[in-house]
Scaffold this motif. Structure first.
Motif: not given
Ligand SMILES: [Zn+2]
Lengths: 818, 341
Positions: B310-314
Motif C-alpha cells: 500500500i505504501d508504494r502505491i500511496a
C-alpha cells in the motif's frame, strides 16, 4: 549477480542490442536491474623507451628522463619512481592524455624543471597489476604503440536479480542456457582438461563420513605450479563482474565459479598434513582462522574438510588460512564437491559468513557440474600456471544417489492453470528449448485430467523443477506471459460481504476527520522506557510485553500494550514543529496483550502462543490551554463531547463516569467509559502532568480511548417513531447551586422531578461573581416540556417547575436566583 | 390613515410592476415619491396628527417609503439586467467560521480503503489475521521450507522459534482456506513487518493487501483480468500491465506485475528509473503445497493470489518521495490530505 556479456558470448550468440537482450531476459524472469558499460581506454598513453635518466638537479628522489615515445624527438619528463632507469620500456602518458579518475596530463614545471608527460605506474592506470613502481614492458614493443592495444577493454555488464529458486542462473553458462532458450539457438560449454599431459600420482585418499552432508567429494592435483598474476583477459572479466584478481590459482577457481556456478577450493598441497582428506562433522566447539584472516568459533556438528592433523576448510563456506595458496605454493589439491544445501546454509548463518561458495551451495549446486568444473579448472591451470596435471583423481559419492524421477505432464493441467489453449506439440517444443528431455506418452490429441501427455526428464542444473506445476511455469515463461488473455466478464465466485466492522471503521474515520481530527499511523513498537514514563505499577499486566529477540540495531523491541505513548510522541513532535494548538489527532490501531484472551477464532495452538490484538480508537487534543463552561479545561470538555457524539454516531450507548484506574491520567480530570452493560470499554481525560514531563511534552494533552473490539459495530437500522406535533413550552431557570453540588446531580434531580412532561434540560450558562453569593454558582438551565395529549397550559408547566424547584431545594439546598 | 396607506401601497406597487420601461418607472417615482407625490403628501399631513397616532402613521409611512424605493430600484435593475445590491453595512470579506476545523484521513488508509472498495465491487470479501503470527502460517504453510534461502527474501522479527511478526499478509490466506471451502474471493489488508533499517524506500513497518481467489478452474488469465480491472479502476486509466516471471514460494507460476509508468506514460522518467514500467504487485497461481497445507485435496482446485504494498502505491499516487513521511505523523504532511480524495 553480475553477468559480463563479453564472457557470455563465449558460450552463446544472440542477435540483439544489450538493452533488447535485457528486456528478453527480464521477460523470462531473470530481472536485469542495471546495465553498466565498461570502457577501459587510455587515450594518449603509449609504449615508450627511456633513453636517459639522470638525477633531478633540485630533488634527490626525482629523476629527469628523456623518453622516445615514437614521435621522433625525445621528450623530457620528471619521474618519481625508484625503478626508472635507462633502457626500459614503459607506458608513457603524453601531454593531453587522460588517465582514470579524470586526471589530465599537462605540461608542467616540477621543481623548476619542465616535464612533458608522465611515466605511468600500474596503479595510476588502474591496471590491477602487482608491484608499486612504474610498469616495465617487454622490450620488443614498438615505441608509440597505443596502450589500448595492450590494456584496452570493453564490456557490457548486466546486474541481474537471481531468485532463490534459480541457482543455475548464478553463472555465465547458466545464463547462456537461458539466452539460448529465448533465442532458440545452441549454446556451448567451455573447454576442459584433455588429459594429454600427466604428472605423478595424486597420492591422496578421500573419506566422506556421511553422504547426507556431502553427496560427492572429488579431489584433483596439479604440480609444479608457478604462482603469478592471471592472464589479463581473465583479470578483465573478473574485474568487470566485481571480483578482485589475486593470483592465477585463486583467480582460476573464482573464474570457474562464475563461469559454471560450481564453487571450487584450491589447497596448498604442501601445507596439508598426511595423505588423507576426511569430510566430517566437528565433534566439538572449536576455533579456526579462515582465509579472510578472521578467527571464528565453530559449533559442534559443523561440516569440515580435514587433513590428518585437523580442519583445513569449512565445507562449502570457506577455506582455512593454514592451507591457503601463497606465492610459495608449488603443488595444489583442488576440491570440487556437492554439499548438502541446508547444512551449508545453517553453518554460514551461524558464523555470519556468506561467501560466493556458500551462497551457491545453499541454493543447490549442480551434481553433474562437480566433475566438469574441476576439469575446466585443470585446463586453465595447465594453460596459465605451467602446472602438470596429476592424471588420477579421488572421487567419493553417495552410492545411493539416483537421478531425479521424470515428471508427468498433463497438457490439460497446463491449460487449466494458465487459461491458455496450447497443444501437446507446443508444450513439448518449449520444454525442449529449455534443454529438458521430453518423452511422449499416449495420444498427443487426448487432453484430459487423467491423460499424461509426456514424461519430462529434468537435468541436474534444474533442481527447482520437481512438480508438474514447475513445468507449467516454464511453459508460461517461454510461451510468453503477454500471451495471456482473460475470458472477459469473468465473475469472481462468492460475492462481496462487507463486514459491519469494516464499514463502521471506515465511516468513523471519515466522520472524525470531518470533526477536525487528523488521522495518524503509529508504530506497533513502544520504547523501552514508556511503561516507566507512564508510571505503570510493577504488576500492571501491560508491562508484560512481547519482545522481538533480533531487533534492528538501536531499534525498539517491545510490542506496544497501549496507545498512550504514541499520542504523546506525536503531540510533542507537532507542538515542537510549531503547529498552532489545539492539535487534534485520532488513530485506530492494535495493541498486543499477552494477558487477554485472543478474541478471535483461531486454532487451539494459537491460543498458547499468540497475544490478543485488540483494536483501539484513540482521540487526542494537544496544547489547548483554554477553559470552557464552569472553568473546566476546554480539551476535557471536548473529549467528553467527543465520546458522547461517538456514542450517538455509532449508535452504541456509552456513558462517562468520573474517575479513572489509570495512573497516567490526571486523577481529577478523567472518566471511565462504560457500555450499556456497565463494562469499562474505554477512558477519557487529561494526561497527568508528571507523565507529560516524562515524555517531554510542554503542553496539556487530553485523550479518549475506546476499545472497538468490545463494541457491537453492526449498525442498528434506524426505526422511525411518531413524534409529538404539539408545541413545546420552554422555561429558563437560574439556580444558585452550592459549590459541593455537581451539575450531574442537578441534572439527575431535575430529570427525576420533572416527570413525564419534561422533555429535556440543557445547561447554557454557569456564572460566578458579582450578584451571586460566595460559595455558589448561578446555573442557567433551559427546560422543555411537551405533552403527547395536547398543548400544555401555563399552570401545568408552572406546577412541574414547582416540583422541580422543591426537589432541588430539598435535596441540594438549591435556590432559584432573584 | 392606515387605510390610505394600504391603498397607496397597493396602487404604487401595481404601477411599479406595470411600468414597461425606465421612463414609465421614473413617472411612477415622481407620482409617488416626488415633491408633489402622493406619499410625500401623506408625510406632510403627519404634522396634523398627534401622540401615538402620529408616531404609528410616521413609522408606517417611512416603512412604505423604504419598501417602494426598494421596489423601484429592483424594477430599474430588472430593466438594466443587473441583480439588486442590498445596502447592508456588513463586511462580507471577513473570514468565515467553519462548522468544524477540517481534519484529515491518513493517505495510507485512504489508499487502503480505496483499494478495498474496488475489490468489493469485483465481488471480493475482506478478512484479516494476527500481526504477531506463527512461523507456520507465515512461512511453513506457504511452502517456505526450513533452512531455505527463500526465507532470506524477508528479514523477519522473531519472538521465539515459533512466533514472529508477519512479514506479509499472505498467512491470512492459509487461515482463511483452513476455515472455508471454495469458491473463495477474499482480500486481506493489514500491517506487516520487516527487520530492515529505514531509508527513503524502506520502513520496518508497512502495509500490504493480499488477494486470494480459489475455485475449480481459475487461471492465470483470470488473474490478468483481475489485475487489469483493478489497475483501470484505481489509476483511472487504461494503463497497460505486464507480467514478469518471478519467484514466490507460495505461488507457481509466480509473476511480478508492472504497470506502465503513470508519471511518463511509458517513455521513461525518474519515477520509473527510465524503464517506463512500475512494479505494483507480486502474484501467481496458488502452489499445490499451500492447498495441501490448507487441507484441500490435490488437484481439486486452482487459485490465484496477489499482494501489493500500500505504501508504494500511496507514494506513487500522491508523489511522496520518502516512505518515512508516512509514519512521522507531521501535521504539515497530514494536512495536505484533507477533504475528499
Ligand atoms: Zn516513468
Amino acid at each position: 549477480m553480475k553477468i559480463s556479456l563479453e564472457w557470455l558470448s563465449d558460450f552463446v550468440s544472440w542477435d540483439d542490442e544489450p538493452a533488447a537482450l535485457a528486456v528478453r531476459l527480464t521477460a523470462a524472469g531473470l530481472n536485469v536491474e542495471g546495465i553498466e558499460e565498461i570502457r577501459r581506454t587510455f587515450p594518449g598513453v603509449v609504449v615508450a623507451r627511456v633513453l636517459e635518466r639522470e638525477k633531478h638537479p633540485d630533488a634527490d628522489r626525482l629523476s629527469l628522463c628523456k623518453v622516445d615515445d615514437g614521435t621522433g624527438s625525445p621528450v623530457q619528463v620528471v619521474c618519481g619512481a625508484p625503478n626508472v632507469r635507462a633502457g626500459i620500456t614503459v607506458l608513457f602518458a603524453r601531454v593531453g592524455a587522460e588517465l582514470p579518475g579524470d586526471f589530465r596530463i599537462k605540461k608542467s614545471k616540477i621543481r623548476g624543471v619542465e616535464s612533458c608527460g608522465m611515466i605511468c605506474s600500474a596503479a595510476e592506470l588502474e591496471l590491477g597489476l602487482e608491484g608499486s613502481g612504474i610498469v616495465e614492458l617487454e622490450t620488443d614493443l614498438p615505441n608509440g604503440t597505443p596502450a589500448d592495444e595492450l590494456y584496452g577493454f570493453q564490456d557490457t555488464v548486466f546486474e541481474v536479480e537471481v531468485t532463490p529458486n534459480r541457482p543455475d542462473w548464478l553463472s555465465h553458462v547458466g545464463v547462456a542456457r537461458e539466452v539460448a532458450a529465448i533465442y532458440g539457438t545452441k549454446m556451448s560449454l567451455p573447454p576442459i582438461w584433455n588429459a594429454v599431459q600427466g604428472g605423478e600420482s595424486l597420492g591422496v585418499k578421500v573419506r566422506v563420513e556421511d553422504y547426507a552432508d556431502c553427496g560427492r567429494y572429488t579431489a584433483w592435483g596439479a604440480q609444479r605450479v608457478k604462482i603469478g598474476p592471471s592472464p589479463r583477459w581473465m583479470q578483465n572479466r573478473l574485474r568487470a563482474i566485481g571480483a578482485r584478481p589475486i593470483n592465477n590459482v585463486v583467480d582460476i577457481t573464482n573464474y570457474v565459479l562464475f563461469e559454471l556456478g560450481q564453487p571450487l577450493h584450491a589447497f596448498d598441497r604442501g601445507q596439508l598434513a598426511g595423505s588423507a582428506i576426511t569430510v566430517r562433522r566437528a565433534p566439538e566447539k572449536t576455533s579456526v582462522v579462515t582465509l579472510d584472516g578472521q578467527t571464528r568459533e565453530i559449533e559442534a556438528g559443523t561440516l569440515l574438510i580435514c587433513d590428518e592433523k585437523g580442519p583445513v576448510a569449512l565445507a562449502g563456506v570457506m577455506g582455512l588460512g593454514n592451507s591457503e595458496v601463497t606465492a610459495q605454493t608449488t603443488e595444489i589439491l583442488l576440491e570440487s564437491a556437492f554439499f548438502n544445501p541446508s547444512h551449508v546454509r545453517r553453518a554460514s548463518r551461524r558464523m555470519g559468513l556468506i561467501s560466493e561458495s556458500s551462497y551457491r551451495f545453499e541454493r543447490g549446486a549442480d551434481w553433474d557440474m562437480v566433475e566438469r568444473a574441476a576439469l575446466r579448472a585443470l585446463q586453465l591451470l595447465q594453460e596459465h600456471t605451467g602446472a602438470r596435471i596429476v592424471p588420477d583423481w579421488a572421487d567419493r559419492h553417495d552410492p545411493d544417489h539416483r537421478p531425479a524421477d521424470p515428471l508427468r505432464l498433463r497438457v490439460w493441467q497446463v491449460n487449466r492453470v494458465l487459461g491458455t489453449a496450447v497443444t501437446t506439440d507446443q508444450v513439448a517444443q518449449i520444454l525442449q528449448r529449455l534443454g529438458l528431455k521430453v518423452q511422449p506418452m499416449g495420444n498427443a490429441e487426448s487432453i484430459s485430467a487423467s491423460a499424461v501427455n509426456m514424461m519430462v526428464h529434468v537435468p541436474t542444473h534444474r533442481r527447482d523443477l520437481s512438480l508438474e506445476v514447475d513445468l507449467i511455469e516454464e511453459i508460461a515463461r517461454i510461451h510468453g506471459l503477454d500471451q495471456l488473455t482473460g475470458r472477459g466478464g469473468y465473475r469472481i465466485p462468492g460475492g462481496a460481504v462487507k463486514r459491519p466492522r469494516d464499514v463502521a471503521r471506515d465511516r468513523l474515520r471519515g466522520w472524525l476527520s470531518a470533526c477536525g481530527y487528523a488521522e495518524i499511523v503509529t508504530s506497533s513498537f513502544m520504547e523501552a522506557g514508556d511503561h516507566d514514563h507512564l508510571g505503570l505499577p510493577a504488576d500492571d499486566p501491560r508491562r508484560r510485553t512481547l519482545a522481538v529477540v533480533n531487533p534492528r540495531h538501536g531499534g525498539d523491541t517491545q510490542m506496544r500494550t497501549l496507545l498512550a505513548p504514541s499520542a504523546l510522541v506525536v503531540s510533542r513532535r507537532n507542538l515542537n514543529a510549531g503547529s498552532t494548538p489545539p492539535l487534534r489527532f485520532f488513530q485506530i490501531n492494535r495493541v498486543f496483550r499477552t494477558d487477554l484472551p485472543l478474541g478471535r477464532e483461531l486454532r487451539q495452538a494459537d491460543e498458547v502462543l499468540l497475544p490478543a490484538e485488540p483494536e483501539y480508537l484513540q482521540l487526542v487534543v494537544a496544547g489547548w490551554r483554554e477553559t470552557g463552561l464552569g472553568g473546566v479545561p476546554a480539551d476535557l470538555l471536548e473529549m467528553r463531547g467527543a465520546v458522547e457524539s461517538l456514542s450517538a454516531f455509532l449508535r452504541v450507548p456509552l456513558t462517562l463516569e468520573p474517575g479513572t484506574d489509570e495512573v497516567w491520567l490526571d486523577d481529577g480530570a478523567a472518566w471511565r467509559v462504560r457500555d450499556a452493560a456497565g463494562r469499562v470499554v474505554g477512558l477519557a481525560g487529561r494526561v497527568a502532568p508528571g507523565v507529560l514531563a516524562a515524555f517531554d511534552v510542554d503542553a496539556p494533552v487530553a485523550l479518549a480511548e475506546i476499545r472497538l473490539d468490545d463494541l457491537d459495530l453492526t449498525p442498528a437500522p434506524a426505526r422511525f417513531e411518531a413524534f409529538i406535533r404539539f408545541p413545546a413550552v420552554k422555561r429558563d431557570l437560574s439556580l444558585l447551586v452550592p459549590a459541593a453540588v455537581s451539575f450531574g446531580q442537578v441534572r439527575d434531580t431535575v430529570a427525576e422531578a420533572g416527570g413525564p412532561l419534561l422533555e429535556s434540560s440543557e445547561l447554557f450558562d454557569i456564572y460566578r461573581g458579582k450578584g451571586v453569593p460566595e460559595g455558589r454558582a448561578a446555573y442557567g438551565i433551559r427546560l422543555k416540556f411537551r405533552s403527547a395529549k395536547g398543548s400544555l397550559k401555563g399552570e401545568t408547566v408552572d406546577a412541574a417547575i414547582g416540583t422541580i424547584l422543591a426537589a432541588l431545594r430539598d435535596r441540594w439546598a438549591i435556590e432559584p436566583r432573584g | 390613515m392606515q387605510e390610505m396607506i394600504d391603498r397607496l401601497r397597493s396602487e404604487a406597487l401595481a404601477a411599479i410592476h406595470a411600468a414597461d420601461g425606465e421612463p414609465a418607472l421614473e413617472a411612477v417615482r415622481v407620482a409617488v415619491l416626488g415633491r408633489k407625490g402622493s406619499l410625500t403628501g401623506l408625510l406632510r399631513g403627519l404634522k396634523d396628527l398627534e401622540g401615538d397616532a402620529k408616531r404609528d402613521a410616521g413609522a408606517a409611512l417611512n416603512a412604505l417609503k423604504d419598501e417602494l424605493t426598494a421596489a423601484l430600484d429592483a424594477r430599474l435593475l430588472a430593466f438594466s439586467g443587473a441583480r439588486p445590491v442590498t445596502a447592508h453595512a456588513y463586511d462580507l470579506t471577513l473570514p468565515g467560521r467553519a462548522p468544524a476545523p477540517l481534519g484529515s484521513r491518513h493517505p495510507l488508509l485512504t489508499v487502503l480503503e480505496g483499494i478495498c472498495d474496488i475489490f468489493y465491487g469485483m465481488g471480493f470479501s475482506r478478512d484479516d489475521g494476527p500481526e504477531v503470527e506463527l512461523d507456520y502460517y507465515n512461512f511453513t504453510a506457504l511452502n517456505f521450507p526450513d533452512d531455505h534461502p527463500a526465507r532470506d527474501i524477508q528479514d523477519t522479527f522473531y519472538f521465539n522459534e515459533k512466533v514472529l511478526l508477519r512479514t506479509q499478509t499472505s498467512p491470512v490466506q492459509v487461515r482463511m482456506m483452513e476455515q472455508r471451502e471454495p469458491p473463495l474471493a477474499c482480500i486481506f489488508p493489514g500491517r506487516v513487518y520487516r527487520n530492515e533499517n529505514a531509508d527513503a524506500s524502506h520502513s520496518s513497518e508497512f502495509f500490504q493487501i493480499e488477494g486470494l481467489v480459489v475455485d475449480r478452474a481459475v487461471s492465470m488469465a483470470d488473474l490478468k483480468d483481475t489485475v487489469d480491472t483493478f489497475v483501470r479502476n484505481f489509476f483511472g486509466a487504461e494503463a497497460p500491465t505486464r507480467f514478469r516471471p518471478h519467484y514466490f514460494p507460495f505461488t507457481e507460476p509466480s509473476v511480478e506485475v508492472d504497470m506502465q509508468c503513470v508519471a511518463c506514460g511509458g517513455s521513461g522518467c525518474g519515477v520509473c528509473k527510465q524503464t517506463g514500467w512500475l512494479e505494483i504487485m507480486g502474484a501467481g497461481m496458488v502452489h499445490p503445497n499451500v492447498f495441501r497445507a490448507a487441507g484441500y485435496p490435490d488437484d481439486r482446485y486452482t487459485g490465484f493470489a496477489f499482494g501489493m504494498g500500500i505504501d508504494r502505491i500511496a507514494m506513487l499516487k500522491y508523489g511522496i518521495s520518502d516512505i518515512r513521511l508516512l509514519y512521522e505523523n507531521d501535521l504539515r504532511f497530514l494536512n495536505q490530505f484533507r477533504g475528499v480524495q
